[in-house]
Design a protein around this motif. Structure first.
Motif, PDB file in Angstrom:
ATOM      1  N   LEU A 131       0.827  -1.218   0.000  1.00  0.00           N
ATOM      2  CA  LEU A 131       0.000   0.000   0.000  1.00  0.00           C
ATOM      3  C   LEU A 131       0.857   1.262   0.000  1.00  0.00           C
ATOM      4  CD1 LEU A 131      -2.755  -1.022   2.612  1.00  0.00           C
ATOM      5  CD2 LEU A 131      -2.843  -1.193   0.124  1.00  0.00           C
ATOM      6  N   GLY A 132       2.196   1.114  -0.011  1.00  0.00           N
ATOM      7  CA  GLY A 132       3.083   2.281   0.000  1.00  0.00           C
ATOM      8  C   GLY A 132       3.089   2.991   1.338  1.00  0.00           C
ATOM      9  N   ASP A 133       2.993   2.226   2.438  1.00  0.00           N
ATOM     10  CA  ASP A 133       3.043   2.797   3.803  1.00  0.00           C
ATOM     11  C   ASP A 133       2.143   4.038   3.935  1.00  0.00           C
ATOM     12  OD1 ASP A 133       4.863   0.848   4.502  1.00  0.00           O
ATOM     13  OD2 ASP A 133       6.596   2.188   4.611  1.00  0.00           O
ATOM     14  N   PRO A 134       0.818   3.873   3.818  1.00  0.00           N
ATOM     15  CA  PRO A 134      -0.064   5.054   3.889  1.00  0.00           C
ATOM     16  C   PRO A 134      -0.036   5.720   5.265  1.00  0.00           C
ATOM     17  CG  PRO A 134      -1.346   3.031   3.978  1.00  0.00           C
ATOM     18  CD  PRO A 134       0.061   2.622   3.664  1.00  0.00           C
ATOM     19  N   MET A 135      -0.232   7.032   5.267  1.00  0.00           N
ATOM     20  CA  MET A 135      -0.329   7.753   6.537  1.00  0.00           C
ATOM     21  C   MET A 135      -1.643   7.367   7.214  1.00  0.00           C
ATOM     22  SD  MET A 135       0.464  11.702   7.344  1.00  0.00           S
ATOM     23  CE  MET A 135      -1.028  12.431   6.756  1.00  0.00           C
ATOM     24  N   VAL A 136      -1.590   7.128   8.513  1.00  0.00           N
ATOM     25  CA  VAL A 136      -2.800   6.811   9.284  1.00  0.00           C
ATOM     26  C   VAL A 136      -2.809   7.694  10.524  1.00  0.00           C
ATOM     27  CG1 VAL A 136      -3.007   4.421   8.469  1.00  0.00           C
ATOM     28  CG2 VAL A 136      -1.611   4.907  10.494  1.00  0.00           C
ATOM     29  N   ASN A 137      -3.973   7.771  11.187  1.00  0.00           N
ATOM     30  CA  ASN A 137      -4.033   8.575  12.408  1.00  0.00           C
ATOM     31  C   ASN A 137      -4.377   7.719  13.625  1.00  0.00           C
ATOM     32  OD1 ASN A 137      -6.854   8.302  12.590  1.00  0.00           O
ATOM     33  ND2 ASN A 137      -7.194  10.143  11.348  1.00  0.00           N
ATOM     34  N   ASP A 138      -4.417   8.348  14.781  1.00  0.00           N
ATOM     35  CA  ASP A 138      -4.666   7.636  16.041  1.00  0.00           C
ATOM     36  C   ASP A 138      -5.966   6.826  15.981  1.00  0.00           C
ATOM     37  OD1 ASP A 138      -3.035   9.917  16.300  1.00  0.00           O
ATOM     38  OD2 ASP A 138      -3.372   9.999  18.459  1.00  0.00           O
ATOM     39  N   TYR A 139      -6.971   7.401  15.307  1.00  0.00           N
ATOM     40  CA  TYR A 139      -8.272   6.732  15.258  1.00  0.00           C
ATOM     41  C   TYR A 139      -8.193   5.440  14.450  1.00  0.00           C
ATOM     42  CZ  TYR A 139     -10.211  10.833  17.469  1.00  0.00           C
ATOM     43  OH  TYR A 139     -10.486  11.826  18.362  1.00  0.00           O
ATOM     44  N   HIS A 140      -7.431   5.453  13.331  1.00  0.00           N
ATOM     45  CA  HIS A 140      -7.249   4.213  12.561  1.00  0.00           C
ATOM     46  C   HIS A 140      -6.567   3.168  13.437  1.00  0.00           C
ATOM     47  CE1 HIS A 140      -6.998   7.196   9.064  1.00  0.00           C
ATOM     48  NE2 HIS A 140      -8.092   6.514   8.848  1.00  0.00           N
ATOM     49  N   ILE A 141      -5.562   3.601  14.186  1.00  0.00           N
ATOM     50  CA  ILE A 141      -4.788   2.650  14.997  1.00  0.00           C
ATOM     51  C   ILE A 141      -5.695   1.993  16.031  1.00  0.00           C
ATOM     52  CG2 ILE A 141      -2.863   2.434  16.631  1.00  0.00           C
ATOM     53  CD1 ILE A 141      -1.414   4.621  15.062  1.00  0.00           C
ATOM     54  N   ARG A 142      -6.574   2.795  16.635  1.00  0.00           N
ATOM     55  CA  ARG A 142      -7.514   2.253  17.631  1.00  0.00           C
ATOM     56  C   ARG A 142      -8.571   1.382  16.971  1.00  0.00           C
ATOM     57  NH1 ARG A 142      -8.577   7.794  19.526  1.00  0.00           N
ATOM     58  NH2 ARG A 142      -6.649   8.344  20.560  1.00  0.00           N
ATOM     59  N   SER A 143      -9.188   1.881  15.896  1.00  0.00           N
ATOM     60  CA  SER A 143     -10.322   1.160  15.285  1.00  0.00           C
ATOM     61  C   SER A 143      -9.900  -0.194  14.731  1.00  0.00           C
ATOM     62  CB  SER A 143     -10.942   1.982  14.158  1.00  0.00           C
ATOM     63  OG  SER A 143     -11.385   3.217  14.658  1.00  0.00           O
ATOM     64  N   PHE A 144      -8.679  -0.264  14.199  1.00  0.00           N
ATOM     65  CA  PHE A 144      -8.221  -1.528  13.636  1.00  0.00           C
ATOM     66  C   PHE A 144      -7.462  -2.378  14.659  1.00  0.00           C
ATOM     67  CE2 PHE A 144      -8.979   1.032   9.830  1.00  0.00           C
ATOM     68  CZ  PHE A 144      -9.773   0.165   9.108  1.00  0.00           C
ATOM     69  N   GLY A 145      -7.324  -1.859  15.880  1.00  0.00           N
ATOM     70  CA  GLY A 145      -6.725  -2.653  16.950  1.00  0.00           C
ATOM     71  C   GLY A 145      -5.226  -2.850  16.804  1.00  0.00           C
ATOM     72  N   TRP A 146      -4.540  -1.925  16.099  1.00  0.00           N
ATOM     73  CA  TRP A 146      -3.079  -2.087  15.946  1.00  0.00           C
ATOM     74  C   TRP A 146      -2.354  -1.757  17.245  1.00  0.00           C
ATOM     75  CZ3 TRP A 146      -4.019   1.243  11.086  1.00  0.00           C
ATOM     76  CH2 TRP A 146      -4.478   0.419  10.042  1.00  0.00           C
ATOM     77  N   ALA A 147      -2.959  -0.896  18.066  1.00  0.00           N
ATOM     78  CA  ALA A 147      -2.377  -0.566  19.379  1.00  0.00           C
ATOM     79  C   ALA A 147      -3.472   0.060  20.234  1.00  0.00           C
ATOM     80  CB  ALA A 147      -1.217   0.423  19.210  1.00  0.00           C
ATOM     81  N   THR A 148      -3.264   0.030  21.547  1.00  0.00           N
ATOM     82  CA  THR A 148      -4.238   0.637  22.470  1.00  0.00           C
ATOM     83  C   THR A 148      -3.970   2.138  22.587  1.00  0.00           C
ATOM     84  OG1 THR A 148      -2.813   0.382  24.394  1.00  0.00           O
ATOM     85  CG2 THR A 148      -4.235  -1.492  23.850  1.00  0.00           C
ATOM     86  N   ASP A 149      -4.920   2.856  23.180  1.00  0.00           N
ATOM     87  CA  ASP A 149      -4.744   4.296  23.425  1.00  0.00           C
ATOM     88  C   ASP A 149      -3.466   4.565  24.212  1.00  0.00           C
ATOM     89  OD1 ASP A 149      -7.121   4.671  22.229  1.00  0.00           O
ATOM     90  OD2 ASP A 149      -8.178   5.442  23.995  1.00  0.00           O
ATOM     91  N   GLU A 150      -3.244   3.739  25.232  1.00  0.00           N
ATOM     92  CA  GLU A 150      -2.061   3.926  26.084  1.00  0.00           C
ATOM     93  C   GLU A 150      -0.790   3.714  25.260  1.00  0.00           C
ATOM     94  OE1 GLU A 150      -4.702   1.969  26.911  1.00  0.00           O
ATOM     95  OE2 GLU A 150      -5.537   3.455  28.309  1.00  0.00           O
ATOM     96  N   GLN A 151      -0.799   2.702  24.396  1.00  0.00           N
ATOM     97  CA  GLN A 151       0.396   2.440  23.580  1.00  0.00           C
ATOM     98  C   GLN A 151       0.629   3.572  22.568  1.00  0.00           C
ATOM     99  OE1 GLN A 151      -0.744  -1.462  22.200  1.00  0.00           O
ATOM    100  NE2 GLN A 151       0.321  -2.506  23.872  1.00  0.00           N
ATOM    101  N   VAL A 152      -0.464   4.114  22.022  1.00  0.00           N
ATOM    102  CA  VAL A 152      -0.343   5.241  21.087  1.00  0.00           C
ATOM    103  C   VAL A 152       0.292   6.427  21.807  1.00  0.00           C
ATOM    104  CG1 VAL A 152      -1.693   6.972  19.818  1.00  0.00           C
ATOM    105  CG2 VAL A 152      -2.202   4.539  19.524  1.00  0.00           C
ATOM    106  N   ALA A 153      -0.204   6.710  23.001  1.00  0.00           N
ATOM    107  CA  ALA A 153       0.328   7.840  23.775  1.00  0.00           C
ATOM    108  C   ALA A 153       1.799   7.619  24.112  1.00  0.00           C
ATOM    109  CB  ALA A 153      -0.489   8.023  25.053  1.00  0.00           C
ATOM    110  N   ARG A 154       2.134   6.385  24.471  1.00  0.00           N
ATOM    111  CA  ARG A 154       3.515   6.061  24.848  1.00  0.00           C
ATOM    112  C   ARG A 154       4.461   6.167  23.642  1.00  0.00           C
ATOM    113  NH1 ARG A 154       7.214   6.481  28.591  1.00  0.00           N
ATOM    114  NH2 ARG A 154       8.460   4.605  28.965  1.00  0.00           N
ATOM    115  N   MET A 155       3.997   5.704  22.475  1.00  0.00           N
ATOM    116  CA  MET A 155       4.846   5.788  21.272  1.00  0.00           C
ATOM    117  C   MET A 155       5.161   7.250  20.949  1.00  0.00           C
ATOM    118  SD  MET A 155       3.684   2.841  18.567  1.00  0.00           S
ATOM    119  CE  MET A 155       1.939   3.182  18.505  1.00  0.00           C
ATOM    120  N   LYS A 156       4.146   8.116  21.084  1.00  0.00           N
ATOM    121  CA  LYS A 156       4.373   9.547  20.799  1.00  0.00           C
ATOM    122  C   LYS A 156       5.347  10.142  21.814  1.00  0.00           C
ATOM    123  CE  LYS A 156      -0.122  10.699  18.833  1.00  0.00           C
ATOM    124  NZ  LYS A 156      -1.392  11.345  19.148  1.00  0.00           N
TER     125      LYS A 156
END
Ligand code: ADP
Ligand code: TMP
Length: 242
Positions: A131-156
């Motif tokens: 897919l050419g590494d598409p840009m995604v946002n926090d909501y995509h990450i949560r909705s698709f279950g790639w990471a939890t809210d806490e993990q998103v916050a920690r990565m940032k």
């Protein structure tokens, strides 16, 4: 260089590194190859010494980050091209911080290269070559279950902490840290910095001339790719074994 540790099965062969299991279920061996890739694998070439340079460069940077309190998967060097790391459950997104505009943000937003971004900006990309590494946002990450809210916050949080440490480190060597990509994974429930930090995954410019000292030399066919990586290492006081 380091204590011996045997490679068992090849778990994964990526575009630039191969990952092997070991006798310890919690540890992997990462082998840095000379293979160099850009544009999601569309441009490929083997560049002599690149695997050794990136492995040892990454080891030195991860040691600095660990010393600054950033949790990293890196354990130790095993050979010029191999490192022992903790086996992570990788979170399939790339975290990018940009201090200066370059690369895809210029194309996407129609801005010129070289603008100071204050404050630095942050982007997530899905790791998916097809897919050419598409840009995604926090909501995509949560909705698709790639990471939890806490993990998103920690990565940032960790990605910006890395910026504080490395911007200064490179500036001390006469270089500007333009942007960089980090990957994280989970080990015993904790988010750790994984993969690598090397000139393959960041942009570095000479502070005065703005000469490119990173993988843009390969992307743009400027030549002297590994020589530039070695120069970056030299400016940071690193020495390389081949
Ligand atoms: P790519 O997969 O993008 O082609 P590489 O050639 O660098 O990248 O391959 C290395 C692979 O190993 C990457 O997919 C990366 O996500 C994965 N990886 C990095 N560190 C770890 C780790 N500690 N545990 C498990 N996998 C890792
Ligand atoms: P970009 O300008 O192509 O979006 O890249 C931003 C930074 O992240 C740049 O330093 C290169 C790095 N990067 C990678 O190393 N691998 C990738 O797959 C992507 C998308 C970026």
């Amino acid at each position: 260089m380091g204590l011996s540790m045997e490679k068992r099965d090849e778990l994964y062969a990526g575009k630039a590194k191969s990952v092997y299991t070991t006798d310890n279920a919690d540890q992997l061996i990462m082998v840095f190859r000379d293979d160099t890739s850009a544009f999601d694998g569309k441009k490929k070439e083997a560049l002599a010494r690149k695997g050794a340079v990136n492995n040892q460069f990454n080891a030195a940077i991860m040691d600095k980050l660990k010393a600054a309190g950033i949790p990293c998967h890196f354990e130790r060097l095993l050979s010029p091209t191999e490192a022992l790391v903790k086996k992570l459950d990788m979170i399939p997104v790339e975290c990018v911080v940009r201090n200066i505009s370059a690369g895809s943000i210029c194309r996407r937003l129609g801005v010129e290269e070289g603008l100071d971004l204050t404050p630095p900006t942050f982007e997530f990309f899905l790791k998916n070559d097809e897919l050419g590494d598409p840009m995604v946002n926090d909501y995509h990450i949560r909705s698709f279950g790639w990471a939890t809210d806490e993990q998103v916050a920690r990565m940032k949080e960790l990605t910006f902490q890395v910026n504080d440490v490395l911007k200064q480190l490179f500036l001390d060597g006469g270089m500007l840290l333009v942007d960089y990509k980090l990957e994280f994974g989970v080990f015993n429930g904790e988010v750790l910095l994984g993969d690598e930090f090397s000139p393959d995954g960041c942009r570095l410019w000479d502070k005065d001339t703005r000469e490119k000292l990173d993988k843009d030399r390969f992307r743009q066919g400027l030549g002297g790719v590994v020589e530039a990586y070695e120069e970056v290492g030299r400016r940071l006081g690193m020495t390389f074994e081949y």
